[in-house]
Motif scaffolding. Structure first.
Motif, mmCIF file in Angstrom:
data_model
loop_
_atom_site.group_PDB
_atom_site.id
_atom_site.type_symbol
_atom_site.label_atom_id
_atom_site.label_comp_id
_atom_site.label_asym_id
_atom_site.label_seq_id
_atom_site.Cartn_x
_atom_site.Cartn_y
_atom_site.Cartn_z
ATOM 1 N N GLY A 1 0.790 -1.307 0.107
ATOM 2 C CA GLY A 1 0.002 -0.147 -0.030
ATOM 3 C C GLY A 1 0.888 1.304 0.002
ATOM 4 N N GLU A 2 0.598 2.172 -1.023
ATOM 5 C CA GLU A 2 1.332 3.394 -0.853
ATOM 6 C C GLU A 2 0.637 4.506 -0.109
ATOM 7 O OE1 GLU A 2 4.166 5.764 -4.074
ATOM 8 O OE2 GLU A 2 1.942 5.323 -4.805
ATOM 9 N N THR A 3 1.149 4.978 0.781
ATOM 10 C CA THR A 3 0.552 6.180 1.317
ATOM 11 C C THR A 3 1.202 7.331 1.058
ATOM 12 O OG1 THR A 3 1.837 5.845 3.276
ATOM 13 C CG2 THR A 3 -0.274 4.820 3.367
ATOM 14 N N PRO A 4 0.620 8.610 0.765
ATOM 15 C CA PRO A 4 1.061 10.189 0.419
ATOM 16 C C PRO A 4 1.184 10.760 1.538
ATOM 17 C CG PRO A 4 -1.204 9.832 0.042
ATOM 18 C CD PRO A 4 -0.880 8.613 0.507
ATOM 19 N N GLY A 5 2.134 11.892 1.294
ATOM 20 C CA GLY A 5 1.873 12.990 2.404
ATOM 21 C C GLY A 5 2.875 12.655 3.478
ATOM 22 N N PRO A 6 2.789 13.315 4.798
ATOM 23 C CA PRO A 6 3.791 13.098 5.737
ATOM 24 C C PRO A 6 3.984 11.447 6.265
ATOM 25 C CG PRO A 6 2.538 14.983 6.132
ATOM 26 C CD PRO A 6 1.813 14.489 4.948
ATOM 27 N N GLY A 7 4.909 11.147 6.372
ATOM 28 C CA GLY A 7 5.187 9.754 6.605
ATOM 29 C C GLY A 7 4.626 8.612 5.556
ATOM 30 N N ALA A 8 5.001 9.420 4.340
ATOM 31 C CA ALA A 8 4.653 8.540 2.950
ATOM 32 C C ALA A 8 5.727 7.246 2.867
ATOM 33 C CB ALA A 8 4.833 9.477 1.680
ATOM 34 N N GLY A 9 4.852 6.566 2.371
ATOM 35 C CA GLY A 9 5.968 5.087 1.952
ATOM 36 C C GLY A 9 5.079 3.952 1.516
ATOM 37 N N LEU A 10 5.823 3.068 1.582
ATOM 38 C CA LEU A 10 5.283 1.919 1.356
ATOM 39 C C LEU A 10 5.128 0.751 2.240
ATOM 40 C CD1 LEU A 10 7.262 0.852 -2.151
ATOM 41 C CD2 LEU A 10 4.740 1.935 -1.969
#
Length: 154
Positions: free
Chosen positions: A128-137
């Motif tokens: 899962g790819e999350t954007p914004g602060p703390g972004a990552g896989l």
């Protein structure tokens, strides 16, 4: 030992063109909204954008959508090594769901573990790819798949 996965990798132009042709021939994969991030021989990364119709009651990607994505990501890895004109069909796959699949999109990393003359075994990781602060896989599923190669129709 955890593998390091990269979103940015240079594609092999011939492999990428072949997998794009496969995608163009698959109405189900197109309906899901799949895209190819990069592709090399025996290794590829696909994307599945988040959409409300792919989620379950809590807003996570539905397990059925994740499982279908697993199947396609492994299949494309297998197709990347199949001889020209050959087809690949799934024989079986086993998926382990590690955590809820969330994010703006899923990334499916398929790679050939063993490519034989008739059977190909692939490994697939879904992030899962999350954007914004703390972004990552975040690794949310992993799978092992067996496919068979079919020669061109006579």
């Amino acid at each position: 030992m955890a593998e390091t996965f990269s979103l940015t990798r240079t594609s092999d132009p011939a492999v990428l063109a072949h997998l794009e042709a496969v995608l163009a021939s698959q109405s189900f994969s197109q309906a899901m909204g799949l895209g190819i991030l990069w592709a090399t021989r025996g290794d590829c990364a696909l994307t599945l954008p988040a959409r409300p119709d792919l989620t379950q009651q809590d807003g996570f990607f539905h397990g059925g959508a994740v499982a279908a994505f697993v199947d396609v990501a492994g299949g494309y890895a297998a197709w990347s090594i199949a001889p020209p004109g050959h087809n690949v069909l799934t024989v079986e796959y086993k998926t382990n769901f590690l955590k809820p699949a969330v994010g703006r999109r899923l990334i499916g990393h398929g790679r050939v573990k063993r490519g034989g003359k008739s059977l190909i075994v692939t490994e697939i990781d879904i992030y899962g790819e999350t954007p914004g602060p703390g972004a990552g896989l975040s690794l949310c599923a992993t799978a092992l798949q067996t496919l068979m190669q079919l020669p061109p129709a006579a």
